[in-house]
Every structure is written in structure tokens, then in C-alpha cells.
Design an enzyme around this catalytic site. Structure first.
Site, mmCIF file in Angstrom:
data_model
loop_
_atom_site.group_PDB
_atom_site.id
_atom_site.type_symbol
_atom_site.label_atom_id
_atom_site.label_comp_id
_atom_site.label_asym_id
_atom_site.label_seq_id
_atom_site.Cartn_x
_atom_site.Cartn_y
_atom_site.Cartn_z
ATOM 1 N N ARG A 19 -23.676 -41.239 7.741
ATOM 2 C CA ARG A 19 -23.439 -40.220 8.757
ATOM 3 C C ARG A 19 -21.994 -40.123 9.221
ATOM 4 O O ARG A 19 -21.424 -39.024 9.284
ATOM 5 C CB ARG A 19 -24.362 -40.460 9.958
ATOM 6 N N SER A 20 -21.394 -41.231 9.608
ATOM 7 C CA SER A 20 -20.046 -41.137 10.171
ATOM 8 C C SER A 20 -18.987 -40.736 9.139
ATOM 9 O O SER A 20 -18.109 -39.935 9.462
ATOM 10 C CB SER A 20 -19.658 -42.408 10.936
#
Length: 165
Positions: A19-20
């Protein structure tokens, strides 16, 4: 904030491989396209050290590549306390990671810690789900959510920090 200094944004998930880094890549492309990449610095990190030094998950990279974004240069790292002083925005992908970040965040920097999806109020989800154990559709959904939040984040940065642009 000194208008000459770049605005610094840190995206945080658990392992910093799905995600990041997706958020870092999407937001990086967005600020390039908007012509403000010289005014904004992005990075990503994880609350855990599981994948330090690893590139993003191949499924995240494949999804990003299909949308014209290259994540291959990103390497996972673990968030450190000093990040709170270095960044203007520390954006967690979900409540669990926000809570972990809050445990190490100096009180004076707590205003910087937010959920990334707070910048996409039109989405009903307040958390970006971890696609690691899901199929490729999970990565597509994460990408869609991240794109929406990235637009809202850029609007917030323009309003709060880049008023002279």
C-alpha cells in the site's frame, strides 16, 4: 511553514511493500503531472521491519506498471521517530498502523498523523485494505482508493502550503 521548503509526505503501511509504495508512486506521478514535484518530497515506510530493503510486491508493481507508474526504485524501510520531525504529513493506510504510529509519535508532532483516506471523503472506506493475501483485484481496488486520496491530498497541500503557485 517556510514556502521555499518542500512539503514532505510519508505514506505508511505495515510492511512497506504494497500500500504505502503504491501511494508513494501514485502521488509522485500526480505531483509530476501537476508541475509541483519540485515543491513536494514523498517517501514511504512500514511500521514493521519484515521487508526492509525489499522492492514492492510484484503484484503492486504489475498493477502500477499497467497504469504507467514505475515502483521498482522503491525499497522498504521501517518508520523511525525522526520521521515525525522530518515530514509534514505522516499518512497511515489503516487504523492499526495509525495506532502503532501514535505510540511512537512525539506529542508535538501528533497533528501530522492522519489516515490517508481522510483525503478521499467520497469513499466510504476509511482504511486502505491490505491486498497482500488477496488476489489481483485487491491491488486494483487499492490503486483506485489511493488515486482518489492522492487527489485530495494534493488539493490539501495546494490550499495549505502552495498558495503562491
Amino acid at each position: 511553514m517556510n514556502k521555499a521548503l518542500p512539503v514532505r509526505v510519508l505514506f505508511v503501511c505495515m510492511g512497506n511493500i504494497c500500500r504505502s509504495p503504491t501511494a508513494e508512486g501514485v502521488f509522485g506521478r500526480l505531483i509530476e503531472d501537476a508541475g509541483v514535484a519540485h515543491r513536494i518530497v514523498t517517501d514511504s515506510a512500514g511500521t514493521h521491519a519484515y521487508h526492509v530493503g525489499d522492492p514492492p510486491d510484484p503484484r503492486a508493481q504489475k498493477t502500477a506498471r499497467a497504469r504507467g507508474i514505475d515502483l521498482s526504485r522503491i525499497r522498504a524501510r521501517q518508520v523511525v521517530v525522526e520521521d515525525f520531525a522530518s515530514f509534514h504529513y505522516v499518512l497511515a493506510m489503516d487504523d492499526d498502523n495509525r495506532r502503532l504510529l501514535a505510540q511512537i509519535c512525539p506529542r508535538s508532532e501528533a497533528h501530522k498523523l492522519k489516515l490517508f483516506m481522510d483525503f478521499a471523503p467520497e469513499w466510504p472506506n476509511r482504511e486502505v485494505p491490505d491486498p497482500y493475501y488477496g488476489g489481483p483485484n485487491g491491488f486494483e481496488r487499492v490503486f483506485d482508493m489511493v488515486e482518489a486520496a492522492a487527489q485530495g491530498l494534493l488539493a490539501d497541500i495546494r490550499r495549505r502550503h502552495l498558495v503562491d503557485d
